[in-house]
Design an enzyme around this catalytic site. Structure first.
Site, PDB file in Angstrom:
ATOM      1  N   SER A  10       0.877  -1.347  -0.044  1.00  0.00           N
ATOM      2  CA  SER A  10       0.093   0.085   0.064  1.00  0.00           C
ATOM      3  C   SER A  10       1.005   1.272  -0.135  1.00  0.00           C
ATOM      4  CB  SER A  10      -0.842   0.083   1.126  1.00  0.00           C
ATOM      5  OG  SER A  10       0.061   0.419   2.448  1.00  0.00           O
ATOM      6  N   LYS A  11       0.338   2.350   0.002  1.00  0.00           N
ATOM      7  CA  LYS A  11       1.225   3.645  -0.157  1.00  0.00           C
ATOM      8  C   LYS A  11       2.001   3.688   0.790  1.00  0.00           C
ATOM      9  CE  LYS A  11      -1.691   6.802  -2.791  1.00  0.00           C
ATOM     10  NZ  LYS A  11      -3.129   7.109  -2.533  1.00  0.00           N
ATOM     11  N   ARG A  12       1.477   3.319   1.956  1.00  0.00           N
ATOM     12  CA  ARG A  12       2.448   3.108   3.216  1.00  0.00           C
ATOM     13  C   ARG A  12       3.758   2.885   3.134  1.00  0.00           C
ATOM     14  NH1 ARG A  12       2.065  -0.605   6.872  1.00  0.00           N
ATOM     15  NH2 ARG A  12       0.681  -1.686   5.623  1.00  0.00           N
ATOM     16  N   GLY A  24       5.581   3.198   0.405  1.00  0.00           N
ATOM     17  CA  GLY A  24       6.281   4.162  -0.301  1.00  0.00           C
ATOM     18  C   GLY A  24       5.708   4.000  -1.903  1.00  0.00           C
TER      19      GLY A  24
END
Ligand code: GLU
Length: 475
Positions: free
Chosen positions: A242-244, A246
């Site tokens: 996920s975006k978390r 990177g």
């Protein structure tokens, strides 16, 4: 039969929905499709699944095409836009109605919600009362539903192995909506058939769709393609990407200074392996790639390994490739386009510098000293070594270096002269190293001094020392 005739030419496809950028997970699936087709002399096709008008956009299609282009994922043939095939999808639905594999369903929204609720309570799939016929209400809207047959469905997935479903667990899914627009599940089957796709390689989030789609293929009397459902990519912590974690888009890796060849290698190696080989060029991957070597377990992103593999590709890259993909980074460092003299120095220096950088950004940092323009601005902080006998040393060195003929201007001869000078003066290299380096590079990252001198070239190097003496040592 879920395996196509082995004599047939292999055809794979990448079928992104244009709702955003080219995700690295999608890019990896596309690479698998690409190398598998190449390995077997087949075709790799591209289909843009743009039927969901609300979520699809031309910009997203453009971003996906750009990402593929940069990554070097060349597809064969024309791009297929799914939305343009709606008539074919409808014709297939008509055909299914004719052969009794689909039916018109007149459930009102309330009835549909009630059946959904009931089927959930009873732990069974959705069935409409209209599958058994009846007298249609006058002028009432209808959808076309697939009549799921009894029995079970088996897919011998090339990555996941044998997967079985009881057909009772499959809903009588909608094929055409009330406005006669086709749904994904039908469109994908018709398009894959029409495009002659022999191997459907995609993320394992579509695994259950393979069971439903197989039933549609069979109902249409078509060959069922082979399926290979690839595990998704996980973050370094083992959680779904996920975006978390990177960057998720291929464009972000381009902006971080990765080479397309490095990212191709890394993403392909992620979840696919051949012995313990880590670094491959395209020909090697093409010669070795088999779907059966894809790992069933999800692969984890490992940014250190990505940088390592990219570094190896930086090393292998020729100067033209580095200049092409590095252009933006060299120009950013320079604050604008490079002139002919800067380009010439950069071109000569890259073969020496590329082994020291893992990304193009690092390379641009390391090459900055080469492209700097005279007179080089030297900050007050960088001027620190300009004290004590620095001026005298620099004047001596200018003479020593001037004595080297331009034909002998190489790392080795230069080092020899510098060593002779410090031996004669009975001083350490540090005495000359620090001030000379500042004059030549302004303090920018740089390799050994003698190599710096060689890479700058005789005129530029002497000029920079003279500039320095003139600017920082005269009262
Ligand atoms: N368009 C689908 C997606 O982007 C892929 C469908 C398929 O590969 O069958 O998830």
């Amino acid at each position: 039969m879920s395996n196509p005739n082995h004599q047939a030419k292999i055809v794979t496809r990448f079928a992104p929905s244009p709702t955003g950028f080219l995700h690295i997970g999608g890019a990896r699936t596309a690479l698998f499709c690409y190398y598998f087709a190449r390995r077997h002399g087949g075709n790799f096709l591209l289909r843009i699944e743009d039927t969901d008008k609300a979520r699809s956009s031309a910009e997203a299609t453009g971003a996906i095409l750009d990402g593929m282009d940069w990554l070097g994922l060349k597809h064969d043939g024309e791009i297929v836009y799914q939305s343009q095939n709606a008539d074919r999808h409808r014709a297939a639905a008509e055909n299914l109605i004719k052969t009794g594999h689909a039916y018109l369903c007149y459930l009102t929204p309330e009835e549909q919600a009630a059946e959904r609720e009931l089927s959930r309570e009873q732990g069974r799939a959705f069935r409409s009362k209209w599958r058994d016929g009846g007298t249609p209400p006058k002028d009432a809207p209808f959808v076309v539903r697939f009549r799921v047959p009894d029995g079970e469905t088996v897919v011998d997935d090339l990555v996941q192995g044998r997967v079985k479903w009881n057909n009772q667990d499959f809903d009588d899914l909608i094929l055409l909506r009330a406005d006669a627009s086709p749904v994904y599940m039908l469109a994908v089957v018709v398009d894959d058939h029409d495009m002659g796709v022999t191997h459907v390689v995609r993320g394992d989030d579509h695994l259950v769709n393979a069971g439903r789609q197989k039933l549609i293929y069979q109902a249409l009397g078509w060959d069922v393609p082979a399926f290979a459902h690839v595990p998704l990519i996980f973050g370094p912590d083992g959680k779904k990407l996920s975006k978390r974690h990177g960057a998720l888009g291929v464009d972000a890796y381009r902006d971080m200074g990765y080479l397309p060849a490095g990212l191709r290698n890394y993403l392909t190696r992620l979840g696919w392996s051949h012995g313990d080989m880590e670094v491959f060029d395209d020909d090697e991957i093409t010669a070795l790639f088999e779907l059966s070597d894809i790992n069933k377990a999800p692969a984890r992103l490992d940014f250190d390994k990505m940088a390592f593999i990219n570094g190896e590709h930086m090393h292998m890259a020729d100067t033209d490739t580095l200049l092409l993909y590095g252009k933006k980074f060299f120009e950013d460092k320079n604050g604008g386009p490079l002139n002919a003299a800067q380009m010439a120095r950069l071109t000569a220096a890259l073969p020496h510098l590329k082994t020291r950088a893992k990304t193009l950004i690092e390379l641009a940092d390391k090459a900055f000293f080469v492209t700097r323009q005279r007179p080089i601005e030297i900050t007050a902080k960088a001027q620190k070594p300009f004290k004590n006998d620095a001026e005298m040393r620099l004047r001596d060195l200018l003479l020593v270096l001037k004595d080297i003929h331009k034909d002998a201007w190489d790392d080795h001869s230069i080092l020899e002269q510098l060593n002779q000078y410090i031996a004669a003066q009975d001083i350490g290299f540090g005495k000359i190293g620090a001030p000379l380096r500042v004059c030549l590079t302004g303090g920018a990252p740089s390799p050994d001094l003698s190599l710096v001198l060689e890479l700058l070239g005789r005129n530029e190097a002497l000029g920079r020392i003279e500039d320095c003496l003139k600017t920082y040592f005269t009262d």
